[in-house]
Scaffold this motif. Structure first.
Motif, PDB file in Angstrom:
ATOM      1  N   GLU A 163       1.298  -1.441   0.385  1.00 25.90           N
ATOM      2  CA  GLU A 163       0.202  -0.180   0.016  1.00 25.90           C
ATOM      3  C   GLU A 163       0.943   1.487   0.119  1.00 25.90           C
ATOM      4  OE1 GLU A 163      -3.587  -0.277   0.090  1.00 25.90           O
ATOM      5  OE2 GLU A 163      -3.532   1.563  -0.457  1.00 25.90           O
ATOM      6  N   GLU A 164       1.939   1.191   0.711  1.00 23.58           N
ATOM      7  CA  GLU A 164       2.688   2.614   0.682  1.00 23.58           C
ATOM      8  C   GLU A 164       3.827   3.075  -0.364  1.00 23.58           C
ATOM      9  OE1 GLU A 164       2.895  -0.529   2.564  1.00 23.58           O
ATOM     10  OE2 GLU A 164       5.261  -0.597   3.572  1.00 23.58           O
ATOM     11  N   ASP A 165       3.289   1.946  -1.211  1.00 24.18           N
ATOM     12  CA  ASP A 165       4.460   2.047  -3.076  1.00 24.18           C
ATOM     13  C   ASP A 165       3.691   3.172  -3.041  1.00 24.18           C
ATOM     14  OD1 ASP A 165       6.241   0.350  -1.893  1.00 24.18           O
ATOM     15  OD2 ASP A 165       4.918  -1.760  -3.274  1.00 24.18           O
ATOM     16  N   LEU A 166       1.946   2.813  -3.202  1.00 26.70           N
ATOM     17  CA  LEU A 166       1.358   4.335  -3.748  1.00 26.70           C
ATOM     18  C   LEU A 166       1.837   5.947  -3.499  1.00 26.70           C
ATOM     19  CD1 LEU A 166      -2.072   2.156  -3.918  1.00 26.70           C
ATOM     20  CD2 LEU A 166       0.174   2.366  -5.966  1.00 26.70           C
ATOM     21  N   GLU A 167       2.203   5.945  -2.521  1.00 20.13           N
ATOM     22  CA  GLU A 167       2.919   7.199  -1.924  1.00 20.13           C
ATOM     23  C   GLU A 167       4.184   8.024  -2.463  1.00 20.13           C
ATOM     24  OE1 GLU A 167       3.489   7.322   2.425  1.00 20.13           O
ATOM     25  OE2 GLU A 167       0.904   5.523   2.390  1.00 20.13           O
ATOM     26  N   VAL A 168       5.048   6.646  -3.102  1.00 20.13           N
ATOM     27  CA  VAL A 168       6.142   7.198  -4.053  1.00 20.13           C
ATOM     28  C   VAL A 168       6.234   7.469  -5.016  1.00 20.13           C
ATOM     29  CG1 VAL A 168       7.364   7.380  -2.053  1.00 20.13           C
ATOM     30  CG2 VAL A 168       7.144   5.066  -3.167  1.00 20.13           C
ATOM     31  N   LEU A 169       5.078   7.453  -6.202  1.00 17.43           N
ATOM     32  CA  LEU A 169       5.025   6.832  -7.240  1.00 17.43           C
ATOM     33  C   LEU A 169       4.662   8.779  -7.924  1.00 17.43           C
ATOM     34  CD1 LEU A 169       2.993   3.513  -7.658  1.00 17.43           C
ATOM     35  CD2 LEU A 169       5.849   4.054  -7.275  1.00 17.43           C
ATOM     36  N   GLU A 170       4.957   9.263  -8.743  1.00 19.75           N
ATOM     37  CA  GLU A 170       4.402  10.451  -9.538  1.00 19.75           C
ATOM     38  C   GLU A 170       2.788   9.886  -9.635  1.00 19.75           C
ATOM     39  OE1 GLU A 170       6.800  11.780 -12.427  1.00 19.75           O
ATOM     40  OE2 GLU A 170       4.769  13.121 -13.822  1.00 19.75           O
ATOM     41  N   ALA A 355      10.817  17.825 -12.612  1.00 17.06           N
ATOM     42  CA  ALA A 355      11.650  17.975 -11.121  1.00 17.06           C
ATOM     43  C   ALA A 355      11.015  19.163 -10.512  1.00 17.06           C
ATOM     44  CB  ALA A 355      13.033  18.300 -11.952  1.00 17.06           C
ATOM     45  N   PHE A 356       9.799  19.047 -10.170  1.00 20.80           N
ATOM     46  CA  PHE A 356       8.641  19.879  -9.148  1.00 20.80           C
ATOM     47  C   PHE A 356       9.697  20.006  -7.840  1.00 20.80           C
ATOM     48  CE2 PHE A 356       4.326  19.249 -10.479  1.00 20.80           C
ATOM     49  CZ  PHE A 356       4.763  19.856 -11.782  1.00 20.80           C
ATOM     50  N   GLY A 357      10.026  21.230  -8.021  1.00 17.04           N
ATOM     51  CA  GLY A 357      11.184  21.821  -6.663  1.00 17.04           C
ATOM     52  C   GLY A 357       9.949  22.094  -5.348  1.00 17.04           C
ATOM     53  N   PRO A 358      10.849  22.319  -4.404  1.00 12.82           N
ATOM     54  CA  PRO A 358      10.494  22.469  -3.197  1.00 12.82           C
ATOM     55  C   PRO A 358       8.787  22.993  -2.624  1.00 12.82           C
ATOM     56  CG  PRO A 358      12.820  23.008  -3.144  1.00 12.82           C
ATOM     57  CD  PRO A 358      12.367  22.935  -4.002  1.00 12.82           C
ATOM     58  N   GLY A 359       8.255  22.539  -2.405  1.00 15.78           N
ATOM     59  CA  GLY A 359       6.527  22.654  -1.077  1.00 15.78           C
ATOM     60  C   GLY A 359       5.681  22.364  -2.811  1.00 15.78           C
ATOM     61  N   SER A 360       6.404  21.839  -3.279  1.00 21.00           N
ATOM     62  CA  SER A 360       5.166  21.658  -4.301  1.00 21.00           C
ATOM     63  C   SER A 360       4.199  20.088  -4.127  1.00 21.00           C
ATOM     64  CB  SER A 360       5.706  20.720  -5.399  1.00 21.00           C
ATOM     65  OG  SER A 360       4.660  20.073  -6.424  1.00 21.00           O
ATOM     66  N   GLU A 361       3.124  20.571  -4.322  1.00 26.06           N
ATOM     67  CA  GLU A 361       2.069  19.603  -3.562  1.00 26.06           C
ATOM     68  C   GLU A 361       1.608  18.057  -4.293  1.00 26.06           C
ATOM     69  OE1 GLU A 361      -1.776  20.660  -1.581  1.00 26.06           O
ATOM     70  OE2 GLU A 361       0.091  21.793  -0.395  1.00 26.06           O
ATOM     71  N   GLU A 362       1.882  18.195  -4.983  1.00 26.25           N
ATOM     72  CA  GLU A 362       2.354  17.033  -5.555  1.00 26.25           C
ATOM     73  C   GLU A 362       3.549  16.001  -5.931  1.00 26.25           C
ATOM     74  OE1 GLU A 362       0.239  17.090  -8.816  1.00 26.25           O
ATOM     75  OE2 GLU A 362      -0.710  18.889  -8.616  1.00 26.25           O
ATOM     76  N   ILE A 363       4.076  16.663  -4.757  1.00 25.37           N
ATOM     77  CA  ILE A 363       5.422  15.043  -4.127  1.00 25.37           C
ATOM     78  C   ILE A 363       5.514  15.125  -2.816  1.00 25.37           C
ATOM     79  CG2 ILE A 363       7.963  16.303  -3.587  1.00 25.37           C
ATOM     80  CD1 ILE A 363       7.757  18.351  -5.060  1.00 25.37           C
ATOM     81  N   PRO A 364       5.712  13.849  -2.849  1.00 18.12           N
ATOM     82  CA  PRO A 364       4.855  12.649  -1.386  1.00 18.12           C
ATOM     83  C   PRO A 364       5.382  14.125   0.180  1.00 18.12           C
ATOM     84  CG  PRO A 364       6.364  11.464  -2.801  1.00 18.12           C
ATOM     85  CD  PRO A 364       5.978  13.202  -3.704  1.00 18.12           C
ATOM     86  N   GLU A 365       4.683  14.032   0.929  1.00 19.23           N
ATOM     87  CA  GLU A 365       5.313  14.800   1.861  1.00 19.23           C
ATOM     88  C   GLU A 365       5.947  14.471   2.463  1.00 19.23           C
ATOM     89  OE1 GLU A 365       1.346  14.867   3.775  1.00 19.23           O
ATOM     90  OE2 GLU A 365       2.150  15.341   5.979  1.00 19.23           O
ATOM     91  N   LYS A 366       6.723  12.983   2.185  1.00 27.70           N
ATOM     92  CA  LYS A 366       8.010  12.866   2.797  1.00 27.70           C
ATOM     93  C   LYS A 366       9.538  13.894   2.376  1.00 27.70           C
ATOM     94  CE  LYS A 366       8.431   7.830   1.592  1.00 27.70           C
ATOM     95  NZ  LYS A 366       8.985   6.473   1.934  1.00 27.70           N
ATOM     96  N   TYR A 367       9.318  14.199   0.561  1.00 25.42           N
ATOM     97  CA  TYR A 367      10.004  14.891  -0.247  1.00 25.42           C
ATOM     98  C   TYR A 367       9.845  16.585   0.347  1.00 25.42           C
ATOM     99  CZ  TYR A 367      11.948   9.665  -1.177  1.00 25.42           C
ATOM    100  OH  TYR A 367      11.424   8.163  -1.158  1.00 25.42           O
TER     101      TYR A 367
END
Ligand code: 5GP
Ligand code: MN
Ligand code: MN
Length: 480
Positions: A163-170, A355-367
């Motif tokens: 399940e947690e795999d999904l969090e780290v996929l674009e 290559a979305f930068g810091p703060g983007s909502e599209e990025i997994p929270e942990k990154y």
């Protein structure tokens, strides 16, 4: 055309909007002097052609790995306004959501050294590969629609991975706007038997070791350490995506005439964003993208099983979490800031990595604090890289950078220039094991057939459109 191009700053060139009367925007090339000199004029002409398309926003972009492609160059980005812009299958490419996934482990090279032969042999056996290769599962009737609509979610629900795999996929491995009813029966028929297979040629599965860390903080956030064994997958949507692209190129070939769009090159066939043709294509293309995410998810599962079999520990105990998964052939509806305004755009990335930068909502929270991971493969005989997305990329390249080294020799030329035996010996001398379906693919994929990936990532890093995090080097590779 090169004499009309101006250098804007180090490693950035501008193709002025005045090169051609029909241009609605300018072009930008992220290249060092050497790669600029070496670039074929044809790829620059393609940048000019794209800059003529309706609704093109700001500039058409060539990334450090740019080379000539079908209509649009590979290693390119173009964004078109949702208001008055177009959507073009050529701007995505045939292998929809071809992409790269990186899986980490808590193993050191010394933990697997004795087992490397066995591992690569077993991976080769357990993950089907090769031209037209068939997966080893049998989809039930209508299940292909679930794959197309739910992507990696379907895969996880059906026992492939965690399940947690999904969090780290674009896109968390699923674009919700996908609609399998827009995918032809022919594309589905090609997709059904091939689900869960690597493909051939440039596609690969590689066991690597982290060789160098450039940014301790970001590497720490991504969970990467020097000496760590990692696994990289490069694969796409197989015949299914290819068929979707072919189907809609035919649709668009009529659409651009009906909508009276003036094209410099028929391969740029496209339709206005709000037309039925463009909307149908987007939904079908998203469905093919979902197929690719399901595909990489299934392979991830078999990679974990294979490591479990050979090393006698559970995948969880070996820390086999996914670092990230990027799509490098895709168009997406995104909102980008321009002069303080939010612009709704369809960003076409063809051989380009988000290559979305810091703060983007599209990025997994942990990154989110450090920007998204960017995965750039090199070749089977050289390094590959992990970078992170940046604010500069958001401002200059619609949050995008290069996707690989980029080819310099055609497959047929590479076959003439290189002998498989010689390539295998070179790889062996560098400690890289290879398992391939054919001898031909080894010559076609010779490291010398690609540009120098080190310089590609250096340009990315120096211009700031993605910054270096880690270098990985190959230990063993399987090629379809
Ligand atoms: P593409 O998607 O354009 O076919 O390929 C992406 C990139 O993958 C290529 O530009 C090349 O740099 C890289 N690549 C191709 N084959 C291999 C391989 O076997 N191993 C690694 N690490 N990279 C490869
Ligand atoms: Mn591909
Ligand atoms: Mn690819």
């Amino acid at each position: 055309i090169k004499d009309k191009i101006k250098k804007v700053r180090d490693n950035v060139y501008e193709v002025p909007g005045s090169v051609n009367k029909k241009m609605r925007a300018s072009g930008r090339l992220y290249l060092d002097d050497e790669s600029f000199e070496a670039l074929e004029d044809g790829a620059i002409d393609q940048i000019v052609n794209i800059a003529c398309l309706p609704g093109v926003h700001r500039y058409a972009i060539g990334l450090p790995d740019i080379h000539f492609g079908y209509g649009f160059p590979i290693g390119g980005v173009a964004a078109f306004s949702e208001k008055n812009g177009i959507v073009s299958p050529g701007g995505v490419g045939f292998d929809i959501n071809c992409g790269v996934r990186l899986i980490k482990t808590n193993l050191k090279q010394s933990d697997i050294e004795d087992k490397l032969d066995e591992l690569i042999e077993a991976l080769f056996k357990n993950i089907p590969s090769g031209v037209g290769s068939k997966g080893k599962i049998k989809l039930k009737e209508n299940e292909i629609d679930d794959v197309l609509n739910f992507g990696a979610e379907w895969a996880v629900e059906n026992g492939y991975g965690w399940e947690e795999d999904l969090e780290v996929l674009e896109e968390n491995g699923r674009i919700k706007e996908a609609d399998s009813t827009k995918v032809s029966d022919k594309a589905k028929r090609r997709g059904i038997p091939q689900l869960g297979s690597l493909g051939s040629g440039n596609h690969f599965l590689e066991i690597q070791v982290v060789d160098e860390i450039y940014n301790d903080e970001v590497a720490g956030v991504y969970g990467l350490e020097k000496g760590m064994v990692v696994i990289m997958i490069h694969s796409g949507s197989r015949g299914c995506g290819h068929q979707v692209c072919s189907d809609y190129l035919r649709v668009m070939d009529k659409a651009y005439k009906n909508h009276q769009i003036d094209l410099a090159d028929r391969q740029l066939a496209c339709a206005p964003f709000d037309s039925k043709e463009a909307q149908d294509y987007l939904k079908a293309m998203y469905a093919a993208a979902n197929y690719a995410w399901a595909n990489r998810q299934m392979m991830t599962h078999w990679i974990r099983e294979t490591f479990e079999d050979i090393l006698g520990k559970s995948a969880k105990d070996m820390g086999m979490d996914i670092v990230y998964d990027v799509a490098h052939n895709i168009a997406k509806q995104e909102t980008h800031k321009f002069k303080g305004n939010d612009m709704k755009l369809v960003v076409h990335r063809k051989g380009a990595t988000r290559a979305f930068g810091p703060g983007s909502e599209e990025i997994p929270e942990k990154y989110r604090k450090v920007g998204q991971p960017v995965l750039i493969p090199g070749t089977m005989g050289t390094a590959s890289y992990v970078l992170h997305g940046t604010q500069t990329a958001m401002e200059e390249t619609f949050g995008s950078t290069a996707h690989g080294a980029g080819r310099v020799l055609s497959r047929s030329q590479a076959k003439k220039d290189y002998k498989p035996e010689e390539i295998k010996n070179n790889l062996a001398a560098n400690g890289v094991k290879i398992r391939a379906t054919t001898e031909n693919v080894i010559a076609e994929e010779a490291p010398g057939a690609y540009k120098d990936v080190d310089s590609v990532v250096k340009i990315s890093d120096s211009t700031g459109i993605a910054k270096l995090v880690a270098k990985v080097k190959p230990l063993a590779v399987t090629k379809g």
